[in-house]
Design a protein around this motif. Sequence first.
Motif, short mmCIF file in Angstrom:
data_model
loop_
_atom_site.label_atom_id
_atom_site.label_comp_id
_atom_site.label_asym_id
_atom_site.label_seq_id
_atom_site.Cartn_x
_atom_site.Cartn_y
_atom_site.Cartn_z
N ARG A 172 0.82 -1.11 0.04
CA ARG A 172 0.08 -0.03 0.24
C ARG A 172 0.69 1.22 -0.08
O ARG A 172 2.11 1.02 0.55
N LEU A 199 -4.22 9.79 3.70
CA LEU A 199 -4.19 9.96 4.85
C LEU A 199 -4.02 11.51 5.14
O LEU A 199 -2.99 12.13 4.91
N LEU A 212 3.21 14.01 15.41
CA LEU A 212 2.44 13.77 14.15
C LEU A 212 1.55 13.04 14.02
O LEU A 212 1.20 12.15 14.79
N ASN A 213 0.39 13.73 13.33
CA ASN A 213 -1.13 13.34 13.46
C ASN A 213 -1.37 12.67 12.20
O ASN A 213 -0.84 13.02 11.22
N PHE A 214 -2.26 11.77 12.27
CA PHE A 214 -2.89 11.11 11.03
C PHE A 214 -4.36 10.64 11.15
O PHE A 214 -4.72 10.44 12.44
N GLU A 215 -5.09 10.97 10.06
CA GLU A 215 -6.77 10.34 10.38
C GLU A 215 -6.72 10.15 8.97
O GLU A 215 -6.50 10.69 7.93
N PRO A 216 -7.94 9.40 8.66
CA PRO A 216 -8.35 8.91 7.39
C PRO A 216 -9.12 10.08 6.74
O PRO A 216 -9.62 10.93 7.50
N LEU A 257 -1.95 3.55 10.41
CA LEU A 257 -1.61 4.76 10.67
C LEU A 257 -2.81 5.64 11.18
O LEU A 257 -2.87 6.31 12.33
N SER A 258 -3.92 5.33 10.61
CA SER A 258 -5.04 6.41 10.87
C SER A 258 -5.67 5.93 12.16
O SER A 258 -6.46 6.70 12.84
N LYS A 259 -5.38 4.77 12.80
CA LYS A 259 -6.02 4.14 13.94
C LYS A 259 -4.55 4.65 15.13
O LYS A 259 -5.26 4.91 16.05
N GLN A 307 -3.22 7.45 14.84
CA GLN A 307 -3.49 8.86 15.18
C GLN A 307 -2.35 9.73 15.48
O GLN A 307 -2.34 10.80 14.97
N CYS A 308 -1.39 9.54 16.62
CA CYS A 308 -0.35 10.35 16.89
C CYS A 308 0.48 9.78 17.30
O CYS A 308 0.77 8.78 17.91
N LEU A 309 1.95 10.26 16.94
CA LEU A 309 3.33 9.88 16.93
C LEU A 309 4.13 10.94 17.65
O LEU A 309 3.96 11.80 17.33
N ASN A 310 4.48 10.62 18.97
CA ASN A 310 5.20 11.65 19.90
C ASN A 310 6.55 11.53 19.71
O ASN A 310 7.26 10.28 19.71
N PHE A 311 7.34 12.59 20.03
CA PHE A 311 8.80 12.51 20.07
C PHE A 311 9.22 13.49 21.18
O PHE A 311 8.72 14.64 21.07
#
Lengths: 386, 386
Positions: free
Chosen positions: A155, A224, A281-285, B275-277, B279-283
């Motif tokens: 994907r 995304l 870093l944020n992600f949503e569909p 990734l859409s589930k 939602q957030c990656l923190n550093f």
Amino acid sequence: MKKIAILGSTGSIGQQALNVIRAHNARFRVVGLAGGKNLKLLEKQIKEFQPEMFYSSVKPDFAYKGEFLSMEEIASHPEIDLVIIATSGKAGLSPTLAALKVGKTVALANKEVLVMAGELITREASFHQTQILPVDSEHSAIWQCLRGEESNPRRVFLTASGGPFYHYSQPQLSKVTVEQALHHPTWKMGKKVTIDSATLVNKGLEAIEAHWLFALPLDSIEILIHPQSIVHSIVEFVDGSIKAQLSFPDMRLPIQYALCYPERLPSPELPHLELSKIQCLNFEPADQNRFPCLKLAMGAGRQGGTYPAVLCAADEVAVELFLNRRISFIDIAKIVQETLEQHKSIAQPSLEEILAADAWAREYARRSLPCHCEEHKRQSTLSIGK
Amino acid sequence: MKKIAILGSTGSIGQQALNVIRAHNARFRVVGLAGGKNLKLLEKQIKEFQPEMFYSSVKPDFAYKGEFLSMEEIASHPEIDLVIIATSGKAGLSPTLAALKVGKTVALANKEVLVMAGELITREASFHQTQILPVDSEHSAIWQCLRGEESNPRRVFLTASGGPFYHYSQPQLSKVTVEQALHHPTWKMGKKVTIDSATLVNKGLEAIEAHWLFALPLDSIEILIHPQSIVHSIVEFVDGSIKAQLSFPDMRLPIQYALCYPERLPSPELPHLELSKIQCLNFEPADQNRFPCLKLAMGAGRQGGTYPAVLCAADEVAVELFLNRRISFIDIAKIVQETLEQHKSIAQPSLEEILAADAWAREYARRSLPCHCEEHKRQSTLSIGK
């Protein structure tokens, strides 16, 4: 020294490409520049870079010793090694074909070229064994993630900032002004692309472009929403491993990557990304229902034929009407949808058939200016919802 | 069919390597298995995989037709193509050297091998033109990000979950129990590695390992706290472009990547990351002052010589003392620091000199059991703070 021609040198990408070349002037020589109507800027660029050949879409009002050639002649000239197609809309189509037919490497920033004529263009590139190097940040990201990989991805996730209105309701969207739409949260781009980012049609066009560039089935490409525009795209491999490419949103990076490939050159001008300062870093569909232009674009890509060319043409007309304050923001989708619905597509189209579909769609879209009386408003809403 | 030997097959990585091999049994044949004291599990593995040779650190209490060989003999046996070093501590050192000297590909999961003897090991690998393939998730991530790249990275960011106590204060850290420390928030691992993750010494060891594996200056390696353990490491190139490798925290992925390299194989067993589930990656940047073990490890890596071997040995003893409830969690750093401070390092050490430093450090660390009377407590705190 790589000998470069830039078509669309006065546009946003063209100017940034010249910035990159200026920063690495021992590596590159500009041998051709083609501009649009901004003769003042074109003249300035020509004075600085002294190309052997040039072009402008209007008659130049300045004197220059270089040869005035068409964009097709510049793109296929024996003197050049690589041509940057930084034009917009259908303008890049014919020069790209001209370049590919004589084996020139093409750095492609004009996404409509592959959206409108992906089948034709990739067939020519493959036949003449020429390379099309992506310049769009998303496609550059995919290209970087695929570097050295032998297997096809499972994907691909194209990231989208979501534009300025991603969390707007339908009533809010209907009241969006030109000024609001031109204010992109993360990227500085030309007007047309900025509006396309706000309607999200841009991501649909990019999905179609990625489909052709990397021979990916459209169903393996997902959108995304990633508001920070730090992750430029993401590739998932068959083993479940994922690679992402990140940087500050700055087009000089993907431009430089394409120009220097396979080398990577240090660039003091490009900003360093400090992830520890980004923090999150944020992600949503992506919600295709709230942004019908995205859904229409993905549909046109899946149907193929001349549909994607009609999508581009209708969108270009609609965005122009919006920028001229003739229609509202949500009318853009309505015009694109109606034009697509009325189109009779041709499978495996030739360049002439693509250009004919484009001309038909422009004419149709211009005439389909939505009427804002109550009755038509109601009908349009029904139509969009179906 | 790749012929594989696994040293440390009864440990956590060894068992997961056998899971991977089981899922791709047409690709791999297990020709050697070496276990520790868990004879019951080793016997079960031997019954299933029918290797030609085997080893156990205690006398086997079961009958098997295969040949009983030393780990060095298995690692360098003409029958094998690739040896997985999944032992722990210094146990992998001599078998790794034996394998490299006869040109076997080594998949390395035993990080102490490169921490203790990085200079020696990489010299042997380079001399015999053999490959050391990383199995640690962080090093696999770096390796995947560097795939196909021609230039050295500018910086590498090793991600760390931060362990269960990353936001604990000093007084809270002093009260940490063995049970709390063994409960890692994102990874399931062996006891020693889990405690090393909680003290963050693990990231220091991984930085030293990365330094040797990828010929990176230690100062170009940064530690980034990333609580979700989704991004396994990050590489920044000279042009400012960054690549990251992501997946669910599951060791079967890096194991499979090393075993199948350069191929990527689909694996229905490995979980898909959405990734859409996520939602957030923190550093956030790693605070070396609150986690002195990390600072000590980075220092030992920079000083080189026999310091890193002493670091490993002292840490192993200290972790064992903690697991046996003889010392508190914060005493681990105190023992490691005192042992390092008392050590006289040797530059470019031989295997014998490394093993002698290891033996000295174990002896010293065991004796340096901190006294918990008030006077010594005060002194230890001063010492750590300096």
